[in-house]
Design a protein around this motif. Sequence first.
Motif, PDB file in Angstrom:
ATOM      1  N   ILE A 190       0.790  -1.265  -0.282  1.00 59.15           N
ATOM      2  CA  ILE A 190       0.494   0.105  -0.004  1.00 59.15           C
ATOM      3  C   ILE A 190       0.441   1.143  -0.165  1.00 59.15           C
ATOM      4  CG2 ILE A 190      -1.449   1.396   1.768  1.00 59.15           C
ATOM      5  CD1 ILE A 190      -2.935  -1.199   2.036  1.00 59.15           C
ATOM      6  N   GLY A 193       2.961   1.640  -3.455  1.00 59.69           N
ATOM      7  CA  GLY A 193       1.881   2.305  -4.767  1.00 59.69           C
ATOM      8  C   GLY A 193       1.780   3.219  -4.357  1.00 59.69           C
ATOM      9  N   ALA A 194       1.262   3.870  -2.832  1.00 60.77           N
ATOM     10  CA  ALA A 194       1.604   5.284  -2.960  1.00 60.77           C
ATOM     11  C   ALA A 194       2.460   6.340  -3.660  1.00 60.77           C
ATOM     12  CB  ALA A 194       0.730   5.936  -1.241  1.00 60.77           C
ATOM     13  N   SER A 197       2.076   6.316  -7.190  1.00 59.72           N
ATOM     14  CA  SER A 197       1.188   7.821  -7.883  1.00 59.72           C
ATOM     15  C   SER A 197       1.906   8.698  -8.108  1.00 59.72           C
ATOM     16  CB  SER A 197       0.016   7.007  -7.146  1.00 59.72           C
ATOM     17  OG  SER A 197      -0.388   5.409  -7.343  1.00 59.72           O
ATOM     18  N   TRP A 207      -3.189   9.610  -3.127  1.00 65.47           N
ATOM     19  CA  TRP A 207      -3.757   8.517  -2.545  1.00 65.47           C
ATOM     20  C   TRP A 207      -5.304   8.863  -3.508  1.00 65.47           C
ATOM     21  CZ3 TRP A 207      -3.811   3.400  -0.103  1.00 65.47           C
ATOM     22  CH2 TRP A 207      -4.888   3.235  -0.393  1.00 65.47           C
ATOM     23  N   GLU A 213      -7.268   1.010  -4.559  1.00 63.78           N
ATOM     24  CA  GLU A 213      -6.829   1.146  -3.921  1.00 63.78           C
ATOM     25  C   GLU A 213      -7.583   0.843  -2.461  1.00 63.78           C
ATOM     26  OE1 GLU A 213      -4.228   5.638  -4.658  1.00 63.78           O
ATOM     27  OE2 GLU A 213      -6.340   5.763  -4.318  1.00 63.78           O
ATOM     28  N   ASN A 214      -8.850   0.605  -2.526  1.00 62.16           N
ATOM     29  CA  ASN A 214      -9.745   0.493  -1.421  1.00 62.16           C
ATOM     30  C   ASN A 214     -10.133  -1.433  -1.100  1.00 62.16           C
ATOM     31  OD1 ASN A 214     -10.328   3.249  -0.460  1.00 62.16           O
ATOM     32  ND2 ASN A 214     -12.372   2.913  -1.904  1.00 62.16           N
TER      33      ASN A 214
END
Length: 628
Positions: A190, A193-194, A197, A207, A213-214
């Motif tokens: 997570i 990934g943030a 991005s 985010w 993401e959710n």
Amino acid sequence: MTAALGTAALWCGLLASLVSALAWQRARPAALAVRAGRAALGCAVLAVALQVTGLIGHGVHGVHGVPLSYTVTSLWSALEASLLLWLLALTGVATVAGRRRRPGDRLQSVAMAAVMLVCAVFFAVSALTGPPVVPAAADGPGPGALLHLGSAALAVPFGHGVAWLVTGRTETGTIRRWTLAAWVPLTAGIVLGAWWSYRALGWGGSWEWDPVENGALMPWLLATALLHAAPSRAMRPWVAPLALAAFLLVPFGMFLAADDTTPPGSALPVTVLPVTALAGAALLAALTVTLAGARALLARCEPRHPARPDPLLLLGCALLTVLAGTVLLGLLLPPAAELLRGERAEAGPPYYEGTLVPGLLALLALMGAAARVRHPRDGTAGGTRHWDRATGARRGLGWPLAVGAGTVAALALTGPPPVMALAVFGLAAFVLAAVAGRLLARTGGEPMGLRRAGGLVAHAGIALAAVAVAASSGYAEEATARVWTGGSVPAGGYTVRLEAVERDADATATTITAVVSAAREGTVVDVLRPSLTSYPASGSPPVARPAVRSVLLHDLYVSVTDVGEDGRSAVLRVAVNPFMSLLWASGAIIALGGLLALIGGRGRPRTPPPGSHGRRASVPRPRRAAAM
């Protein structure tokens, strides 16, 4: 030919998984159960290898000129291929979990049979969906492999939750260790990934509350609740439902996010989205029935006089569960609206921020209070929590509360900060002071185990992440303007000047780079090169790659969103985001805390004797005197 071989490998994996599940159900599981599980893993490896070979050779997609790294990582950029990668992780986890057979252990047999049946289901789903059709990603889909690994590891707690319902027995130590083994890569995935991005996409944030993401956030929240509930005897009724829900939400989120990468306006959503919505509705119904059945079965095994759970622990688990349900509701709104009304609806950032932020603030307050509560013996699952009587409840919380209040007062005196950011700063200071006090209190006394220390480190990392998010959202300064060569955009103490516009084109892509200089107090401190890349053959919108200058306390973030036809002007978006480095560092601290807790919690699992959780055996009766 490659597609046919891949499909055959999936059907063989389905057969091997079923054989392994049946073999685990024998009274004394033979080596056949383990060997069949390894064969299922081999089939998954072969299917993924064939798919990667097809991607590299472009035999399926016919897309040329894409970098090799983007081609390989596009394996998880669509639902069908993402299922393959998740199936690989799932069979790998099953192989590790079943590597040691314990003859006569009914609990392990049922748990592993459930895990292998899950593998069989996803082999069937992957085989029935046909050969994956994966568009080569223009800029890579981010670190999805870590998310797949973490979510697949939740299959073992799921299997033990099923075994609890079947046998009435459980190994909370095994559930906790495997949940931690899932929680650490989920956390890392997570956060990475943030970071991806933020650094690779040009929209300016880390985010966006999108379905991908959710879909990773929901299992993480429930896994966090499971980690806190598993060691407590009083929270045993929560363990099986949380273990089942945390795992079942993974494929649920995966199907609901299936259309996330579909280009708007294409014909694909018309045919795929109703199927996705129906699959999501079916999974939701299965999730509801499973959890209701689990709760009903557990109610029959609850003791007549159950132990009282710690109020802070109970409230924390309830809050985490409610937050996961809120995210789930936001995921359900778009497909439900499209299925029922034929109109696209979105649950955007205002919905999530308005519903989740109050709960997150309450969680921060609970973490600070929980840091002053301890077991009689750290590192054990037994005992009930109580306030640290060495300092007293009032003194134990008094000085962390004073630190939090002092932080709020000091920040309020410097200017009118955003109210929400001020609340986050105060609560985070309260948590950090409470954690520091707990760690320092052990300096001259009994040493603290890694398990408890890892939990405190993770709590401190979450508090630091809250500070970074509040600062970057409440104190960021940005400006967007179209400038010509020689023009500048001021923002946050920087002056960003457009020096030149460069164009580079080949057969597959056109990249336009804005060369900008960043000056501070009249001195040029850096030269940045944000770019805009378009792929005409794909028909997708241009991909913006920002340029980021990171220093200790802030980031200078520059992206280009449009370029004039004359090639002499560009639309620049300039932002100064404070404390972004702290956000990435806090993610590493959270994962480190989970890793320390995993290492410190290793040991022989404690298995209650058969029937210890049954209605009759749960309330021991005193023995009669010999004279009677």
